[in-house]
Motif scaffolding. Structure first.
Motif, PDB file in Angstrom:
ATOM      1  N   UNK A 397      -4.519  -0.899  -2.023  1.00  0.00           N
ATOM      2  CA  UNK A 397      -4.243   0.172  -2.281  1.00  0.00           C
ATOM      3  C   UNK A 397      -3.020   0.532  -1.543  1.00  0.00           C
ATOM      4  N   UNK A 398      -2.411   1.763  -1.822  1.00  0.00           N
ATOM      5  CA  UNK A 398      -1.082   2.197  -1.104  1.00  0.00           C
ATOM      6  C   UNK A 398      -1.067   1.911   0.331  1.00  0.00           C
ATOM      7  N   UNK A 399      -2.131   2.280   0.940  1.00  0.00           N
ATOM      8  CA  UNK A 399      -2.638   2.278   2.286  1.00  0.00           C
ATOM      9  C   UNK A 399      -2.321   0.648   2.771  1.00  0.00           C
ATOM     10  N   UNK A 400      -2.709  -0.280   1.942  1.00  0.00           N
ATOM     11  CA  UNK A 400      -2.509  -1.746   2.301  1.00  0.00           C
ATOM     12  C   UNK A 400      -1.091  -1.828   2.330  1.00  0.00           C
ATOM     13  N   UNK A 401      -0.261  -1.372   1.404  1.00  0.00           N
ATOM     14  CA  UNK A 401       1.042  -2.006   1.371  1.00  0.00           C
ATOM     15  C   UNK A 401       1.867  -1.188   2.747  1.00  0.00           C
ATOM     16  N   UNK A 402       1.236  -0.322   3.234  1.00  0.00           N
ATOM     17  CA  UNK A 402       1.818   0.202   4.612  1.00  0.00           C
ATOM     18  C   UNK A 402       1.327  -0.326   5.815  1.00  0.00           C
ATOM     19  N   UNK A 403       0.226  -0.943   5.605  1.00  0.00           N
ATOM     20  CA  UNK A 403      -0.776  -1.227   6.657  1.00  0.00           C
ATOM     21  C   UNK A 403       0.003  -1.849   7.930  1.00  0.00           C
TER      22      UNK A 403
END
Ligand code: LLP
Length: 410
Positions: A397-403
């Motif tokens: 998800x987008x959260x994984x990109x930011x993780x």
């Protein structure tokens, strides 16, 4: 993948239904195909003691690893992380071969501490190994046989200009180090590369390995690496596993007789086991005609399947949303800001926006080489087994990109 009742299916499961259920892009693996590849390889070598060490790097989802483990297969790992993944899945340390290249000695020590066999691929590491362990820890030595094999220079790795293995011309040097430290060499290894068609190449590798083996008296196995060629397009000639089994087994038995002991023969296939099991399902976002070409832009690209761009690899593509109607010629491209052509000039059933395209042979070096380029999440993975579908990796998800990124203050 078969057409049944006008639908593309695997194990009775409709692939477009999977695309609807899980979304696209989506990696789908046919677990039964993985099992049948393993059985075919075992059958071809039934007259010798053969061990399969699946090349984890091809596809390393823990469920795939568990599937191959349950089929009585060991693993070849290229990094300490792959070693740990395999241990996590429940492989015994003794079922894991660790074949690193250009790693620090600390990583090799870590593998030894985990009880895993190390395949040493350069003389300085052999000396470190001798210094640290002497005759206490069995090891394997990777030799570079200087064979230029296969049609693709990027994945041919047993030739004289390759970084891999210890040159066969340095055998004398190797035996000097082995004697000096009383090293317990139990295996010798060669791997000539990927997409190797010919049984003759394996036989040539075998001759070199047999010759070298006579310099080591305590061997338990000879490892011929991986590299069997699978079919990427209709009519492709592939490695004839049956013929390979017959020819190599015969040569191996002759060698064992002259060596005076029954050894094991090892192979480390990656593609052979998982390539044809895998499909990358993508969705047609746009059909765009230029004066020269009709492009189909899909919701994936070199971030999810690098092989066509990195190796000029041919992957068959099918419009699985349609089984009838007219054919048209298309070039399938990705949505990445690069020229990421997945398939050029292919005759396919007419594609409409929203149609699902299946990219074949996506099991090996597909997901495992995927990235987040253009800040795109990586696809989900689904395994089909016994007529059921299992999601074995969630879509990022987008959260994984930011993780792992930190917004810092300065
Ligand atoms: N053993 C060793 C030591 C290897 O380096 C490899 C692959 C294998 C076994 C398995 O080879 P296979 O049976 O899968 O051909 N990414 C490239 C292939 C790179 C192979 C790296 N080493 C591709 O997608 O064609």
């Amino acid at each position: 993948m078969q057409v049944v009742d006008q639908k593309y299916k695997i194990q009775g499961i409709n692939l477009t239904d999977l695309a609807t259920k899980y979304g696209t892009p989506l990696y789908v693996y046919d677990g039964e195909k993985i099992r049948s590849q393993i059985s075919a390889l075992k059958a071809a070598f039934s007259s010798v003691t053969m061990r399969i060490k699946y090349a984890t790097k091809a596809l390393s989802n823990v469920n795939i690893l568990r599937l191959v483990k349950d089929s009585g297969v060991g693993v070849d790992a290229v990094s300490i992380e792959e070693v740990k993944l395999c241990l996590h899945v429940g492989f015994e340390p003794g079922d894991i071969m660790y074949t690193p290249n250009c790693v620090s000695f600390q990583e090799i020590q870590e593998a030894v501490d985990l009880g895993v066999m190390v395949n040493i691929d350069n003389i300085p590491m052999l000396e470190h190994f001798g210094h640290a362990y002497g005759d206490k820890v069995p090891l394997c030595i990777r030799l570079n046989p200087h064979i230029l094999a296969g049609g693709n220079a990027k994945i041919s790795v047993g030739h004289i200009d390759s970084k891999f293995g210890i040159s066969i011309l340095q055998l004398k040097h190797v035996t000097r180090v082995v004697e000096a430290y009383k090293l317990n060499v139990v295996g010798l290894h060669v791997h000539t590369g990927s997409d190797i068609l010919d049984a003759e190449v394996f036989l040539k590798g075998a001759e070199i390995l047999f010759d070298a083996a006579n310099s080591f008296k305590d061997l338990r196995f000879l490892d011929f690496g991986g590299g069997f060629k699978v079919g990427y397009k209709q009519g492709d000639i592939t490695t004839n596993i049956q013929e390979l089994g017959e020819k190599v087994s015969m040569a191996f038995k002759d060698f064992c007789r002259s060596y005076g002991r029954e050894l094991e023969i090892w192979f480390e296939p990656g593609k052979y086991i998982v390539s044809e099991s895998g499909y990358l399902l993508v969705k047609a976002n746009v059909i765009k005609s230029t004066p020269a070409t009709t492009f189909v832009g899909v919701d994936s690209g070199l971030n999810h399947l690098l092989r066509p761009m990195m190796y000029d690899a041919y992957h068959d593509v099918v419009n699985i949303s349609r089984t009838d109607g007219p054919d048209r010629v298309y070039t399938i491209v990705g949505y990445i800001c690069e020229t990421d052509t997945i398939a050029a000039d292919r005759r396919l059933k007419e594609i409409k926006e929203g149609d699902i395209i299946a990219i074949k042979n996506a099991g090996a070096y597909g997901f495992s080489m995927a990235s987040n380029y253009n800040s795109r999440p990586r696809p989900a993975e689904v395994l089909l087994l016994g007529g059921k579908d299992y999601m074995i990796r969630k879509r990022e998800s987008f959260d994984d990109i930011l993780k792992h990124q930190e917004m810092v203050s300065w």
